[in-house]
Design a protein around this motif. Structure first.
Motif, mmCIF file in Angstrom:
data_model
loop_
_atom_site.group_PDB
_atom_site.id
_atom_site.type_symbol
_atom_site.label_atom_id
_atom_site.label_comp_id
_atom_site.label_asym_id
_atom_site.label_seq_id
_atom_site.Cartn_x
_atom_site.Cartn_y
_atom_site.Cartn_z
ATOM 1 N N ILE A 65 0.859 -1.175 0.000
ATOM 2 C CA ILE A 65 0.000 0.000 0.000
ATOM 3 C C ILE A 65 0.901 1.232 0.000
ATOM 4 O O ILE A 65 1.924 1.258 0.690
ATOM 5 C CB ILE A 65 -0.964 -0.015 1.209
ATOM 6 N N ASN A 66 0.542 2.228 -0.790
ATOM 7 C CA ASN A 66 1.405 3.404 -0.870
ATOM 8 C C ASN A 66 1.225 4.280 0.366
ATOM 9 O O ASN A 66 0.373 4.028 1.222
ATOM 10 C CB ASN A 66 1.150 4.175 -2.159
ATOM 11 N N PHE A 82 -2.419 -2.777 8.365
ATOM 12 C CA PHE A 82 -3.237 -3.946 8.673
ATOM 13 C C PHE A 82 -3.276 -4.896 7.475
ATOM 14 O O PHE A 82 -3.096 -4.479 6.332
ATOM 15 C CB PHE A 82 -4.665 -3.522 9.010
ATOM 16 N N LEU A 83 -3.529 -6.149 7.768
ATOM 17 C CA LEU A 83 -3.798 -7.113 6.718
ATOM 18 C C LEU A 83 -5.006 -7.921 7.150
ATOM 19 O O LEU A 83 -4.925 -8.746 8.074
ATOM 20 C CB LEU A 83 -2.601 -8.037 6.474
ATOM 21 N N ARG A 122 -8.980 -12.113 -1.374
ATOM 22 C CA ARG A 122 -9.144 -12.696 -0.031
ATOM 23 C C ARG A 122 -8.493 -11.837 1.049
ATOM 24 O O ARG A 122 -8.984 -11.790 2.175
ATOM 25 C CB ARG A 122 -8.525 -14.090 0.034
ATOM 26 N N PHE A 123 -7.395 -11.176 0.720
ATOM 27 C CA PHE A 123 -6.677 -10.340 1.674
ATOM 28 C C PHE A 123 -6.845 -8.872 1.301
ATOM 29 O O PHE A 123 -6.907 -8.520 0.118
ATOM 30 C CB PHE A 123 -5.182 -10.679 1.682
ATOM 31 N N THR A 124 -6.885 -8.022 2.331
ATOM 32 C CA THR A 124 -6.984 -6.582 2.112
ATOM 33 C C THR A 124 -5.963 -5.865 2.980
ATOM 34 O O THR A 124 -5.948 -6.048 4.207
ATOM 35 C CB THR A 124 -8.384 -6.067 2.458
ATOM 36 N N ILE A 125 -5.126 -5.059 2.336
ATOM 37 C CA ILE A 125 -4.146 -4.268 3.066
ATOM 38 C C ILE A 125 -4.709 -2.869 3.291
ATOM 39 O O ILE A 125 -5.390 -2.315 2.423
ATOM 40 C CB ILE A 125 -2.802 -4.211 2.311
ATOM 41 N N SER A 126 -4.411 -2.309 4.454
ATOM 42 C CA SER A 126 -4.859 -0.956 4.755
ATOM 43 C C SER A 126 -3.862 -0.328 5.721
ATOM 44 O O SER A 126 -2.947 -1.003 6.206
ATOM 45 C CB SER A 126 -6.268 -0.957 5.355
ATOM 46 N N ARG A 127 -4.056 0.954 5.990
ATOM 47 C CA ARG A 127 -3.157 1.635 6.909
ATOM 48 C C ARG A 127 -3.874 2.784 7.580
ATOM 49 O O ARG A 127 -4.850 3.329 7.033
ATOM 50 C CB ARG A 127 -1.906 2.122 6.185
#
Length: 127
Positions: free
Chosen positions: A50-51, A79-80, A66-71
């Motif tokens: 994630i940028n 987070f994952l 299935r997976f989501t990256i966030s910050r």
């Protein structure tokens, strides 16, 4: 020197949806953040990135959908979110950071591009 600490790893059943966290010791708003994993007997695998702004995300095919990256830059945390876990998702999951103060591109799947790494958190998926 940025320190990264992962948490959230656990023993879960197939189909579970745990969320991993990666807490940084200082401000990381100029860093791209990524999640990697290493399964027993296998090489380390890049999963997602994630940028710095959170506006651009990319995933490897095996976890896409299935997976989501966030910050959350206010909390210096990434987070994952992992959904629909499978046996083959069993691994040690690590986060990594690469400083990109001007948003410049880099090879997100090259581990050598990342200056900072956490020690990892283990996820075990059982039947």
């Amino acid at each position: 020197q940025v320190q990264l600490v992962e948490s959230g790893g656990e023993l879960v059943q197939v189909g579970a949806s745990p969320r991993l966290s990666c807490a940084a010791s200082e401000r990381i708003s100029e860093h791209a953040l990524a999640w990697w994993r290493q399964a027993p007997g296998k090489e380390r695998e890049w999963l997602a990135v994630i940028n710095w702004r959170g506006s651009i995300r990319d995933y490897t095919d095996s976890v896409k959908g299935r997976f989501t990256i966030s910050r959350d830059n206010t909390k210096n945390t990434a987070f994952l979110q992992m959904d629909s876990l499978r046996h083959e998702d069993t691994a040690v999951y690590s986060c990594a950071a690469h400083r990109t103060p001007f948003g410049e591109g880099f090879d997100v799947a090259d581990a050598q591009e990342y200056e900072y790494w956490g020690r990892g958190t283990q996820v075990i998926v059982s039947s």
